[in-house]
Design a protein around this motif. Structure first.
Motif, PDB file in Angstrom:
ATOM      1  N   ASP A  70      46.045  95.793  48.230  1.00  0.00           N
ATOM      2  CA  ASP A  70      46.119  94.799  47.158  1.00  0.00           C
ATOM      3  C   ASP A  70      46.261  93.413  47.733  1.00  0.00           C
ATOM      4  OD1 ASP A  70      45.859  96.738  45.361  1.00  0.00           O
ATOM      5  OD2 ASP A  70      47.947  96.744  44.652  1.00  0.00           O
ATOM      6  N   TRP A  71      47.070  93.359  48.778  1.00  0.00           N
ATOM      7  CA  TRP A  71      47.340  92.055  49.371  1.00  0.00           C
ATOM      8  C   TRP A  71      46.073  91.460  49.990  1.00  0.00           C
ATOM      9  CZ3 TRP A  71      48.004  90.168  54.561  1.00  0.00           C
ATOM     10  CH2 TRP A  71      48.630  88.916  54.610  1.00  0.00           C
ATOM     11  N   LEU A  72      45.230  92.345  50.511  1.00  0.00           N
ATOM     12  CA  LEU A  72      44.010  91.864  51.155  1.00  0.00           C
ATOM     13  C   LEU A  72      42.895  91.584  50.156  1.00  0.00           C
ATOM     14  CD1 LEU A  72      43.935  94.222  54.252  1.00  0.00           C
ATOM     15  CD2 LEU A  72      44.483  91.808  54.227  1.00  0.00           C
TER      16      LEU A  72
ATOM     17  N   SER B 129      42.303  83.334  52.833  1.00  0.00           N
ATOM     18  CA  SER B 129      42.008  84.542  53.591  1.00  0.00           C
ATOM     19  C   SER B 129      43.309  85.127  54.116  1.00  0.00           C
ATOM     20  CB  SER B 129      41.046  84.249  54.734  1.00  0.00           C
ATOM     21  OG  SER B 129      41.678  83.448  55.686  1.00  0.00           O
ATOM     22  N   ARG B 130      43.332  86.425  54.237  1.00  0.00           N
ATOM     23  CA  ARG B 130      44.542  87.106  54.689  1.00  0.00           C
ATOM     24  C   ARG B 130      44.193  88.112  55.765  1.00  0.00           C
ATOM     25  NH1 ARG B 130      46.759  88.137  48.702  1.00  0.00           N
ATOM     26  NH2 ARG B 130      47.677  86.089  48.352  1.00  0.00           N
ATOM     27  N   LEU B 131      45.137  88.283  56.647  1.00  0.00           N
ATOM     28  CA  LEU B 131      44.912  89.203  57.760  1.00  0.00           C
ATOM     29  C   LEU B 131      46.214  89.920  58.055  1.00  0.00           C
ATOM     30  CD1 LEU B 131      42.817  89.509  60.452  1.00  0.00           C
ATOM     31  CD2 LEU B 131      44.802  88.439  61.450  1.00  0.00           C
TER      32      LEU B 131
ATOM     33  N   SER C  88      41.524  92.820  56.860  1.00  0.00           N
ATOM     34  CA  SER C  88      41.285  91.431  56.503  1.00  0.00           C
ATOM     35  C   SER C  88      40.671  91.327  55.123  1.00  0.00           C
ATOM     36  CB  SER C  88      40.359  90.784  57.523  1.00  0.00           C
ATOM     37  OG  SER C  88      39.814  89.607  57.000  1.00  0.00           O
ATOM     38  N   SER C  89      41.015  90.257  54.420  1.00  0.00           N
ATOM     39  CA  SER C  89      40.451  90.038  53.093  1.00  0.00           C
ATOM     40  C   SER C  89      39.003  89.611  53.179  1.00  0.00           C
ATOM     41  CB  SER C  89      41.258  88.975  52.371  1.00  0.00           C
ATOM     42  OG  SER C  89      41.133  87.746  53.046  1.00  0.00           O
ATOM     43  N   LYS C  90      38.539  89.296  54.392  1.00  0.00           N
ATOM     44  CA  LYS C  90      37.174  88.812  54.512  1.00  0.00           C
ATOM     45  C   LYS C  90      36.162  89.942  54.451  1.00  0.00           C
ATOM     46  CE  LYS C  90      38.278  84.714  57.151  1.00  0.00           C
ATOM     47  NZ  LYS C  90      37.914  83.883  58.285  1.00  0.00           N
ATOM     48  N   PHE C  91      36.643  91.169  54.453  1.00  0.00           N
ATOM     49  CA  PHE C  91      35.706  92.270  54.525  1.00  0.00           C
ATOM     50  C   PHE C  91      35.537  93.004  53.222  1.00  0.00           C
ATOM     51  CE2 PHE C  91      36.407  91.197  58.726  1.00  0.00           C
ATOM     52  CZ  PHE C  91      35.147  91.265  59.237  1.00  0.00           C
ATOM     53  N   GLY C  92      34.423  93.722  53.186  1.00  0.00           N
ATOM     54  CA  GLY C  92      34.086  94.465  51.992  1.00  0.00           C
ATOM     55  C   GLY C  92      35.133  95.503  51.660  1.00  0.00           C
ATOM     56  N   LYS C  93      35.196  95.849  50.381  1.00  0.00           N
ATOM     57  CA  LYS C  93      36.198  96.810  49.934  1.00  0.00           C
ATOM     58  C   LYS C  93      36.043  98.156  50.636  1.00  0.00           C
ATOM     59  CE  LYS C  93      38.028  95.481  45.563  1.00  0.00           C
ATOM     60  NZ  LYS C  93      37.562  94.965  44.317  1.00  0.00           N
ATOM     61  N   ASN C  94      34.798  98.487  50.993  1.00  0.00           N
ATOM     62  CA  ASN C  94      34.549  99.793  51.579  1.00  0.00           C
ATOM     63  C   ASN C  94      35.004  99.878  53.033  1.00  0.00           C
ATOM     64  OD1 ASN C  94      33.296  99.742  49.174  1.00  0.00           O
ATOM     65  ND2 ASN C  94      31.254 100.246  49.928  1.00  0.00           N
TER      66      ASN C  94
ATOM     67  N   PRO D 285      34.861  83.970  53.372  1.00  0.00           N
ATOM     68  CA  PRO D 285      35.663  85.068  52.849  1.00  0.00           C
ATOM     69  C   PRO D 285      34.986  85.912  51.769  1.00  0.00           C
ATOM     70  CG  PRO D 285      36.954  83.069  52.962  1.00  0.00           C
ATOM     71  CD  PRO D 285      35.560  82.696  53.340  1.00  0.00           C
ATOM     72  N   TYR D 286      34.003  85.371  51.063  1.00  0.00           N
ATOM     73  CA  TYR D 286      33.574  86.089  49.858  1.00  0.00           C
ATOM     74  C   TYR D 286      32.191  86.706  49.952  1.00  0.00           C
ATOM     75  CZ  TYR D 286      37.324  82.958  48.727  1.00  0.00           C
ATOM     76  OH  TYR D 286      38.494  82.275  48.756  1.00  0.00           O
ATOM     77  N   MET D 287      31.642  86.776  51.165  1.00  0.00           N
ATOM     78  CA  MET D 287      30.285  87.295  51.285  1.00  0.00           C
ATOM     79  C   MET D 287      30.195  88.788  51.019  1.00  0.00           C
ATOM     80  SD  MET D 287      28.815  85.419  54.560  1.00  0.00           S
ATOM     81  CE  MET D 287      28.646  83.659  54.638  1.00  0.00           C
ATOM     82  N   ALA D 288      31.317  89.453  51.129  1.00  0.00           N
ATOM     83  CA  ALA D 288      31.288  90.897  50.971  1.00  0.00           C
ATOM     84  C   ALA D 288      31.225  91.316  49.504  1.00  0.00           C
ATOM     85  CB  ALA D 288      32.505  91.513  51.640  1.00  0.00           C
TER      86      ALA D 288
END
Lengths: 132, 1105
Positions: free
Chosen positions: A24-26, B681-683, B709-715, B760-763
């Motif tokens: 969730d945080w990510l 962005s978060r890591l 990382s938040s920069k990556f796709g959910k999968n 960050p949002y390309m995914a």
């Protein structure tokens, strides 16, 4: 004394970690942009996304010009064009010219872009209908 | 390990109140104490009575203490306190009692005032026969004097007396006449025993211990000893850095590490407001993403800009980590290498003030520009046919124009346009550092003012900084460090605009009219760049950054340590761009004569940004050393968040240029809207490291990290990274111990690191209210449209790094290192074109694999090493060779680029830096046209883009540094040259500025002198009258570069201690530095077309009060 503080800090940090799920945080979404789920979670969002298609279709690359009186009417020879004019290769049916190709690509690209946007809309709308 | 300070103890009257002054210090301590106390006969006549049965010596002494004024002072190891004795004495003097109780022990005593010293007998001091020896201790390798070196005089196996060197490496020691030798020791250095001679003065050199025991590789997470490190690292100290560049940290680093390259920015030259581009080893990106390494300062990630604006005087040292060994601990951020910066930690002691000043003269380097003067330019215009016409009336007009210009030229008009926007800039940097405190509580305060004026008039970057450090170093193993810094940077772009604008105007044009005002327009309707510069337009930036780092370290025992740290930073910045209403920018609007023109002329763009970031991390480290087995285990985690927010607007309609605040704008820009954007962005990552060593000979090292990382796709939210390495310290093997090889280490490592270099949002497929057409409102509704097709399968770009390294050293004269490396970057991100029927033209995909491999060599050798005269000469050199190859491209990429021009696409097996050109046979002497060679070997005038082939590589064969260092007495000369060899470079500026040079504009002199004019001319450049047809990129303008540049020349003088103390300082250094003063290259090209390059002379002073 200090040891006690540190113990508490470790406990607090541990609790924080446990209580917030990593995933969730990510899951960060930008404030001025929205994920599909967020977008279609409200009626306003749905309408805004729908209106994007009206806006898109009214642009000069679509019904705003090209497919109404621009590109089409040039090809129908409705205009007298000189050879230095922008539309000239189109009027000459010079299909291989880069300008003609660009027109075709833009117009079709825009239509497909609308279709993609509408598909996304319908898909999410359907999902919402099913879940609610 | 902290150096032991000078061990002197003074006994003031009654300073010691307790009996048991049991000293746990060394024997040395005791002796110094003895020697510093003068003999007297205080209360020695006091009579005591003692009656004890089977008591320990301890009890006896206790009783004497209780019943008299005497206090005892001794080394508890030298006296057996538990020895039992029976004693009965009446009205005896203390001497009598002590002789009695100590008679069974080999301990004598001495009474001074009311203090009784117990001294092991064999070491008793013969007060009457003593002499003083003096001397100096220096480091054998560099001649630097050494502080805090222990010296102990000895006789046989007995240690007699000792001292330590002072801050200048000097010592004086009072020794018994029968002492035989002195033992000189210092942690990290080999012990030496110097036999004592008649002469009283000694010059002692200490040799560093083999295996660099004292050297630590600072990884920013778990620090390693250099000996146990299995990877490649370069450590640079502050003193080494300032010798190369006194103010610019990033520029200095290039000299120390062959693998680190500073990319020359041929456009922006020496613009102080341009961030440098850094590359470690090889490039691994298709689409222009810079491979900027990760910067870590005191354990936390910082931006390139922060490092660029960092005060060099705050830096203690820098470690460059190139291979996977340490970089794997940074996981998804480590692929481009890691640069770890450590700032100075405050030292205890009385308050010291360090002041440092650097003043530099920076001069524009216009030597690459060989423009035509007025006469040559007019001739060029004539030759290129500007004044030719078949129409007599027109010819008459043209002749008239020519004659008017010729008249001006004859009158002496010859404007040196490129000299107008530049000036010699004076830059200054003042920095002050105050430190002090007790062993437990220490503080450091830094302050800094750095004023940098660029060589373009009016451009500057001024930096102001304040910092406060507090360190608590508890005796119980707890350390708390807090660093607070506040930095303010103000900068402005030159109002003179782009430097290139000054290379175009014709030298026969004047700058000003007869009234002394700048001309609005020049010949051929060219705008006068000086007119623009004379207006009140500006482009300013500033930022303010506040950062606090806190670090807790808890050493539970010798083996176990826990560390927790947190960092928070906030930055506010603003950009203000004002365009004067008189500017040429608004010519079109002025000409349109519309009614509301006054609302459109003049503009003010304001952009405000605020950003914050925070990071927390925690590590636990356990190490132990049992029977030659060294085990070091560390685990930890960190989490960080970066957030930034921008808002801005455009105002237009300025009545005049003096009212140039946003509130004087008449309105907002027509059809414009306020701007805004936001990014977060978060890591989060967890990591572990294990080092195992056997007998200081074999080391094994393994690291693992998992990153989310938040920069990556959910999968694909998380990814693992790892590394492992082996090292063999052959010099610790018995068969090499006494040989001429003093250092030999072989190491190998492999690991996988990652890099995140997309937004960050390309995914995700995102809807945005602020995207696409300028028309964002339909039927009174703000619309939200899809920005781009997200790719939820986007994965981290990963780089597998292998490294094989050899370090060697012979006879303490030659040291060197060779590294072979191979880095394979997988899942490279590419914009993939997709079928238009998908609704979008492209989306991001992982599509490709690139390999960089090569070697680095660095060598340093002493030619002269004469410590007694403090005379050293050494030379150093380094070399990097890197090969780049595209290994795999995805099928999608291949099919989509099929049929496009060769120049535009990448192919498997090629280098990223491949130069693709058509072959050329040069200029036809018959007609001045270029002759091309087809792949079949035929010659033709026709240019066919399909004939393009790979003809070279713009990556140099070799690059590196050659330098020398000379130390003589108080002087130090350090010089380094940068070289580059074998890069095949297409000289594009020649095409633009020589061949396609529009004769209406000024151009390189070669446009006139070296071009084809008449049949039979064998020249390099084509027909002088042909400037309109395109110059096709061909091998004719391909050159193989050979470049040599003076990176720095530094001359330093360190004042003698006597001189410094006369001036009231404890140390004083002055240095003179030259940077980029000299450069030779076989490629003549105009460099710095937007901002010129510069060279610099600086003078620095460093004083400690």
């Amino acid at each position: 004394m200090i040891t006690r503080y540190i113990q508490w800090m470790v406990v607090a940090a541990g609790l924080m970690l446990v209580s917030t799920s990593c995933n969730d945080w990510l899951d960060v979404t930008p404030e001025s942009s929205f994920s599909r789920e967020e977008m279609f979670s409200t009626e306003d969002g749905f309408v805004d996304a729908l209106y994007a298609n009206y806006r898109g279709m009214s642009e000069v690359t679509m019904y705003g010009r090209e497919t109404l009186w621009g590109f089409n009417d040039v090809r129908a020879q409705c205009f007298d064009l000189q050879d230095n004019m922008y539309f000239y290769p189109v009027a000459q049916y010079d299909f291989e010219s880069s300008r003609n190709k660009a027109f075709v690509a833009t117009v079709w690209g825009q239509f497909y872009n609308r279709i993609a946007s509408l598909n996304s809309l319908l898909e999410n709308w359907k999902r919402r209908m099913l879940t609610s | 390990m902290k150096k032991k300070s000078n061990c002197k103890v003074r006994h003031g009257g009654g300073g010691c109140k307790k009996l048991w002054l049991i000293m746990r210090f060394s024997v040395v301590f005791l002796f110094i104490t003895l020697l510093t106390v003068s003999a007297s006969t205080y209360s020695q006549q006091a009579k005591l009575s003692v009656k004890l049965k089977n008591a320990t010596l301890k009890e006896v002494l206790q009783q004497i203490q209780n019943t008299s004024e005497f206090e005892f002072f001794f080394n508890h190891e030298a006296v057996d306190l538990d020895k039992r004795i029976s004693l009965s004495m009446k009205d005896a003097s203390v001497e009598q009692i002590l002789s009695e109780v100590l008679k069974t022990q080999a301990v004598s005593f001495k009474v001074v005032d009311n203090v009784v010293f117990l001294v092991p007998e064999t070491r008793a001091v013969q007060q009457d026969e003593k002499r003083t020896i003096t001397g100096k201790v220096v480091d054998l390798t560099n001649g630097e004097s050494m502080i805090g070196v222990n010296l102990v005089a000895k006789r046989g196996a007995d240690l007699l007396t000792g001292t330590a060197t002072d801050t200048d490496g000097n010592f004086d020691l009072l020794i018994p006449a029968d002492a035989e030798a002195i033992v000189v020791s210092m942690i990290g250095y080999k012990n030496r025993e110097i036999p004592l001679t008649e002469k009283g003065e000694y010059f002692i050199e200490l040799e560093p211990e083999m295996g660099d025991l004292n050297e630590v590789v600072v990884t920013g997470i778990f620090n390693k000893t250099k000996e146990s490190f299995t990877g490649t690292s370069t450590n640079v100290t502050h003193d080494e850095l300032v010798k190369v560049s006194p103010t610019n940290l990033i520029a200095a680093l290039e000299v120390f590490d062959p693998g680190l390259q500073l990319i020359d920015d041929n456009d922006f030259g020496s613009d102080p407001n341009r961030m440098p581009e850094i590359l470690i080893r090889g490039k691994a990106n298709f689409q222009g993403n810079p491979n900027t390494p990760l910067f870590i300062m005191d354990g936390f990630e910082v931006s390139l800009e922060s490092v660029y604006d960092l005060d060099m005087n705050r830096v203690e040292g820098v470690t460059i980590l190139k291979d996977a060994t340490a970089a794997a601990l940074y996981g998804s951020r480590g692929a481009n290498g890691v640069i770890v910066i450590t700032t100075k930690a405050p030292e205890s002691g009385k308050v010291r003030v360090h002041y440092s000043f650097t003043g530099s003269l920076e001069m524009p380097d216009l030597r690459d520009y060989n423009l035509m003067n007025a006469e040559e330019k007019l001739e060029y215009e004539k030759l290129s046919g500007l004044y030719g016409s078949s129409n007599p009336a027109q010819k008459y007009e043209l002749d008239e124009e020519y004659n008017r210009k010729l008249g001006d030229v004859r009158r002496g008009v010859d404007t040196y346009w490129i000299g107008q926007p530049v000036e010699t800039a004076f830059n200054q940097n003042h920095s002050i550092y105050i430190e002090g405190g007790s062993d437990v509580n220490r503080f450091g305060i830094t302050g800094r003012v750095g004023l940098t004026d660029g060589v373009m008039k009016g451009s500057y970057r001024n930096r102001f900084g304040l910092g406060f450090k507090y360190h608590y170093i508890g005796k119980n193993g707890l350390t708390v460090r807090n660093h607070l810094t506040v930095d303010h940077v103000k900068s402005e772009q030159s109002p003179y605009g782009s430097f290139g604008d000054y290379t175009i105007p014709n030298p026969y044009d004047r700058m000003k009219d007869d009234n002394g005002d700048y001309l609005y327009e020049l010949s051929y309707n060219m705008t006068n760049p000086l007119y623009e510069a004379s207006l009140n337009s500006f482009n300013k930036n500033w930022y303010l950054e506040v950062r606090d780092n806190i670090n807790l370290e808890w050493r539970f025992n010798d083996h176990l340590m826990w560390r927790a740290s947190g960092s928070i930073g906030m930055q506010v910045s603003a950009n203000d761009i004002f365009r004067d209403p008189r500017s040429h920018d608004f010519d079109a609007i002025r000409d349109s004569n519309e009614e509301d023109n006054v609302q459109k002329i003049g503009s003010y763009k304001k952009i405000d940004q605020d950003a914050y970031d925070w990071e927390v991390s925690s590590t636990v480290n356990y190490n132990t050393y049992i029977n030659k087995h060294l085990i070091n285990v560390g685990i930890g985690f960190n989490a960080r968040e970066d957030h930034s927010n921008m808002t801005g607007f455009n105002g237009t309609g300025f009545v005049n240029s003096i009212l140039n605040r946003p509130n004087y704008a008449l309105t907002y820009q027509k059809d414009g809207r306020p701007m805004g954007s936001e990014a977060t962005s978060r890591l989060i990552g967890g990591f572990a490291n294990l080092t195992y060593g056997y007998d200081s000979r074999y080391y094994f090292d393994a690291s693992f990290r998992i990153d989310g990382s938040s920069k990556f796709g959910k999968n694909k939210r998380t990814a693992p990274f790892w590394s492992s390495g082996l090292a063999w310290n052959a010099h610790n093997e018995s068969f090499l111990k006494e040989s001429f090889i003093h250092h030999l280490k072989l190491r190998a490592s492999y690991g996988v690191t990652g890099s995140v270099n997309f937004s960050p949002y390309m995914a995700q497929t995102m809807y945005s209210y602020d995207y696409g057409s300028s028309q964002k409102i339909y039927d009174d509704r703000f619309v939200a449209d899809i920005m781009a097709l997200g790719n939820p399968d986007l994965v981290w770009q990963t780089t597998g790094k292998s490294n094989l390294g050899l370090e060697f050293g012979f006879l303490n004269y030659i040291n060197g290192e060779v590294n072979f490396y191979r880095e394979i970057t997988d899942d490279l991100l590419v914009d993939m074109n997709i079928a238009p029927s998908m609704g979008f033209s492209s989306y991001k995909q992982n599509a490709g694999k690139i390999r960089n491999q090569g070697y680095e060599i660095s060598l340093k050798s002493y030619l002269i090493k004469d410590p007694s005269n403090r005379f050293y000469v050494s030379v150093n050199g380094s070399l990097l060779h890197n090969e780049n190859e595209i290994l795999i491209l995805s099928n999608e990429y291949k099919s989509q680029t099929e049929g496009t021009s060769e120049v535009m696409r990448f192919n498997e097996g090629e280098s990223l830096s491949a130069v693709k050109l058509i072959r050329s046979a040069g200029i036809d002497p018959a007609n001045g046209k270029e002759i091309f060679i087809t792949p079949e070997g035929e010659r033709t005038y026709e240019y066919d883009p399909l004939d393009v082939a790979i003809v070279g590589d713009s990556n140099p064969e070799f690059k590196g540094i050659i330098g020398a260092n000379i130390v003589y007495k108080q002087f130090n000369l350090n010089v380094n040259f940068r070289y580059r060899w074998g890069a095949e470079i297409y000289n594009g500026t020649v095409a633009d500025r020589v061949e396609r040079a529009n004769p209406r504009y000024n151009a390189d002199i070669r446009a006139l002198e070296e071009r084809w004019r008449e049949p039979g001319d064998v020249v390099y450049y084509r027909n002088i009258s042909d400037y309109q047809s395109a110059v096709h990129a061909s091998t004719r303008l391909l050159q193989t570069e050979k470049m040599l540049q003076l990176a720095n020349l530094n001359f330093e003088y360190r004042a003698k201690d006597q001189l410094a103390s006369k001036l009231g300082m404890s140390s004083l250094k002055g240095s003179f530095n030259m940077k980029d003063v000299f450069r030779i290259s076989n490629i003549e090209q105009e460099r710095g077309l937007i901002y010129p390059f510069s060279y610099m002379y600086s003078l620095s002073l460093r004083a400690t009060f």
